[in-house]
Design a protein around this motif. Structure first.
Motif, PDB file in Angstrom:
ATOM      1  N   THR A 174      31.692  97.241  75.623  1.00 31.45           N
ATOM      2  CA  THR A 174      33.076  96.789  75.477  1.00 31.45           C
ATOM      3  C   THR A 174      33.101  95.273  75.627  1.00 31.45           C
ATOM      4  OG1 THR A 174      33.935  98.847  76.423  1.00 31.45           O
ATOM      5  CG2 THR A 174      35.430  96.963  76.367  1.00 31.45           C
ATOM      6  N   ALA A 175      33.710  94.595  74.657  1.00 31.98           N
ATOM      7  CA  ALA A 175      33.865  93.141  74.717  1.00 31.98           C
ATOM      8  C   ALA A 175      35.338  92.830  74.918  1.00 31.98           C
ATOM      9  CB  ALA A 175      33.353  92.497  73.437  1.00 31.98           C
ATOM     10  N   VAL A 176      35.638  91.953  75.882  1.00 34.47           N
ATOM     11  CA  VAL A 176      37.019  91.679  76.274  1.00 34.47           C
ATOM     12  C   VAL A 176      37.239  90.175  76.320  1.00 34.47           C
ATOM     13  CG1 VAL A 176      38.800  92.102  78.010  1.00 34.47           C
ATOM     14  CG2 VAL A 176      36.948  93.754  77.709  1.00 34.47           C
ATOM     15  N   THR A 177      38.389  89.723  75.789  1.00 37.29           N
ATOM     16  CA  THR A 177      38.755  88.314  75.872  1.00 37.29           C
ATOM     17  C   THR A 177      39.756  88.102  77.000  1.00 37.29           C
ATOM     18  OG1 THR A 177      40.620  88.524  74.334  1.00 37.29           O
ATOM     19  CG2 THR A 177      38.457  88.057  73.369  1.00 37.29           C
ATOM     20  N   GLU A 178      39.965  86.832  77.364  1.00 37.35           N
ATOM     21  CA  GLU A 178      40.907  86.521  78.436  1.00 37.35           C
ATOM     22  C   GLU A 178      42.329  86.918  78.082  1.00 37.35           C
ATOM     23  OE1 GLU A 178      40.561  82.412  79.334  1.00 37.35           O
ATOM     24  OE2 GLU A 178      38.649  82.631  80.407  1.00 37.35           O
ATOM     25  N   ASP A 179      42.653  86.913  76.791  1.00 38.01           N
ATOM     26  CA  ASP A 179      44.014  87.287  76.399  1.00 38.01           C
ATOM     27  C   ASP A 179      44.164  88.776  76.123  1.00 38.01           C
ATOM     28  OD1 ASP A 179      42.588  87.419  74.057  1.00 38.01           O
ATOM     29  OD2 ASP A 179      43.835  85.998  72.946  1.00 38.01           O
ATOM     30  N   GLY A 180      43.130  89.559  76.496  1.00 42.11           N
ATOM     31  CA  GLY A 180      43.260  91.005  76.472  1.00 42.11           C
ATOM     32  C   GLY A 180      42.835  91.712  75.213  1.00 42.11           C
ATOM     33  N   ARG A 181      42.247  90.986  74.253  1.00 43.86           N
ATOM     34  CA  ARG A 181      41.732  91.671  73.073  1.00 43.86           C
ATOM     35  C   ARG A 181      40.446  92.422  73.442  1.00 43.86           C
ATOM     36  NH1 ARG A 181      41.717  86.877  68.785  1.00 43.86           N
ATOM     37  NH2 ARG A 181      41.641  85.649  70.729  1.00 43.86           N
ATOM     38  N   ILE A 182      40.293  93.614  72.900  1.00 40.11           N
ATOM     39  CA  ILE A 182      39.174  94.478  73.278  1.00 40.11           C
ATOM     40  C   ILE A 182      38.493  95.006  72.020  1.00 40.11           C
ATOM     41  CG2 ILE A 182      38.505  96.618  74.445  1.00 40.11           C
ATOM     42  CD1 ILE A 182      40.923  96.251  76.272  1.00 40.11           C
ATOM     43  N   TRP A 183      37.165  94.950  72.034  1.00 38.06           N
ATOM     44  CA  TRP A 183      36.367  95.593  70.984  1.00 38.06           C
ATOM     45  C   TRP A 183      35.348  96.503  71.650  1.00 38.06           C
ATOM     46  CZ3 TRP A 183      37.576  90.330  70.706  1.00 38.06           C
ATOM     47  CH2 TRP A 183      38.376  89.957  69.620  1.00 38.06           C
ATOM     48  N   THR A 184      35.239  97.716  71.165  1.00 36.70           N
ATOM     49  CA  THR A 184      34.230  98.648  71.665  1.00 36.70           C
ATOM     50  C   THR A 184      33.239  98.923  70.551  1.00 36.70           C
ATOM     51  OG1 THR A 184      35.591 100.563  71.044  1.00 36.70           O
ATOM     52  CG2 THR A 184      35.804  99.734  73.296  1.00 36.70           C
ATOM     53  N   THR A 185      31.972  99.024  70.918  1.00 37.79           N
ATOM     54  CA  THR A 185      30.934  99.230  69.919  1.00 37.79           C
ATOM     55  C   THR A 185      29.744  99.925  70.562  1.00 37.79           C
ATOM     56  OG1 THR A 185      29.737  98.118  68.123  1.00 37.79           O
ATOM     57  CG2 THR A 185      29.766  97.010  70.271  1.00 37.79           C
ATOM     58  N   GLY A 186      28.706 100.139  69.786  1.00 35.02           N
ATOM     59  CA  GLY A 186      27.520 100.815  70.295  1.00 35.02           C
ATOM     60  C   GLY A 186      27.795 102.272  70.614  1.00 35.02           C
ATOM     61  N   GLY A 187      27.016 102.783  71.553  1.00 35.62           N
ATOM     62  CA  GLY A 187      27.214 104.154  72.000  1.00 35.62           C
ATOM     63  C   GLY A 187      26.160 105.120  71.519  1.00 35.62           C
ATOM     64  N   GLY A 188      25.227 104.637  70.695  1.00 38.67           N
ATOM     65  CA  GLY A 188      24.202 105.539  70.183  1.00 38.67           C
ATOM     66  C   GLY A 188      22.904 105.492  70.959  1.00 38.67           C
ATOM     67  N   ALA A 189      22.814 104.609  71.950  1.00 36.21           N
ATOM     68  CA  ALA A 189      21.592 104.468  72.737  1.00 36.21           C
ATOM     69  C   ALA A 189      21.848 104.866  74.180  1.00 36.21           C
ATOM     70  CB  ALA A 189      21.085 103.028  72.676  1.00 36.21           C
ATOM     71  N   ASP A 190      20.808 105.389  74.816  1.00 38.22           N
ATOM     72  CA  ASP A 190      20.905 105.694  76.239  1.00 38.22           C
ATOM     73  C   ASP A 190      20.999 104.389  77.025  1.00 38.22           C
ATOM     74  OD1 ASP A 190      20.718 108.388  75.740  1.00 38.22           O
ATOM     75  OD2 ASP A 190      18.539 108.424  75.935  1.00 38.22           O
ATOM     76  N   GLY A 191      21.614 104.457  78.158  1.00 34.81           N
ATOM     77  CA  GLY A 191      21.725 103.283  79.002  1.00 34.81           C
ATOM     78  C   GLY A 191      23.122 103.152  79.543  1.00 34.81           C
ATOM     79  N   PRO A 192      23.272 102.394  80.637  1.00 29.12           N
ATOM     80  CA  PRO A 192      24.601 102.234  81.243  1.00 29.12           C
ATOM     81  C   PRO A 192      25.519 101.454  80.318  1.00 29.12           C
ATOM     82  CG  PRO A 192      23.028 100.712  82.228  1.00 29.12           C
ATOM     83  CD  PRO A 192      22.236 101.616  81.345  1.00 29.12           C
ATOM     84  N   PRO A 193      26.809 101.792  80.334  1.00 24.23           N
ATOM     85  CA  PRO A 193      27.766 101.030  79.531  1.00 24.23           C
ATOM     86  C   PRO A 193      27.788  99.567  79.956  1.00 24.23           C
ATOM     87  CG  PRO A 193      28.744 103.062  80.333  1.00 24.23           C
ATOM     88  CD  PRO A 193      27.444 102.887  81.063  1.00 24.23           C
TER      89      PRO A 193
END
Length: 229
Positions: A174-193
């Protein structure tokens, strides 16, 4: 819904900016390195011209490139040209793309791009806009990621987050900006979020491989290594 007509105008404006910026350089500049490893400025300009031709093919239902080998050969062939020839080619090929995209068409149809990738025809103008803007940055004219239009940055982050969604080499991110915009990506690999924070521009630089992500703050996990585009 994608507004292809609006995106075509953005392509026109971005192309004019690039041509104007490169018009300030001399012939020797085309042999100088770009910011893309192994490519001179001439390689970048040649790629942009041949990409315009290729997207005309896409719009008209033809293969984008005859083959990967042909694509690579044409870039190598055209890279050493003098600057006036490079810019004339880019202007002509860019205008031909805009003309082809102005023809009446079913913009909801599915088109096939390189390597069998499919997309809506309505997104082809945005794909061209991406090519022109990011490669303008790669040319090293003084036009940087911070100079990109805000709308472009947001939409390209949307596009790249979608591209890497479910990728087998990228853990949930999850990528987050200071003004609250959010992008979620990935999810196909093992590992902690992973959660990363930064400006929309720094997030774009990381997602598109133009920056190493060192300007981003990682709240948890580690910054994922992204596959090349």
């Amino acid at each position: 819904m994608t507004d292809h007509a609006r995106d075509l105008e953005a392509v026109r404006e971005a192309t004019d900016r690039l041509l104007s910026a490169m018009g300030e350089f001399d012939d020797g500049s085309v042999t100088e390195p770009s910011f893309l490893p192994g490519w001179s400025r001439g390689h970048v300009l040649a790629h942009l011209s041949r990409n315009a031709d290729a997207l005309v093919n896409v719009l008209r239902g033809r293969p984008m490139y005859a083959s990967s080998e042909t694509r690579d050969h044409e870039i190598e062939r055209d890279a050493p040209r003098l600057l006036p020839e490079q810019l004339a080619d880019l202007s002509k090929s860019g205008a031909a793309f805009l003309a082809a995209a102005a023809e009446p068409a079913d913009w909801s149809r599915t088109v096939t791009l390189r390597n069998g990738v499919t997309d809506s025809a309505s997104r082809v103008p945005f794909r061209r806009w991406v090519e022109v803007e990011l490669h303008h940055v790669d040319l090293g004219t003084g036009y940087g990621l911070e100079d990109l239009p805000d709308e472009f940055v947001t939409r390209e982050n949307d596009f790249l987050a979608e591209r890497f969604a479910g990728h087998p080499g990228v853990p949930p991110t999850t990528a987050v900006t200071e003004d609250g915009r959010i992008w979620t990506t990935g999810g196909g690999a093992d590992g902690p979020p992973a959660t990363v924070r930064g400006t929309a521009t720094d997030i774009l630089g990381w997602l598109c491989g133009r920056r190493d992500g060192s300007a981003l703050t990682v709240d948890r996990g580690s910054l994922p290594a992204l596959p090349p585009l």
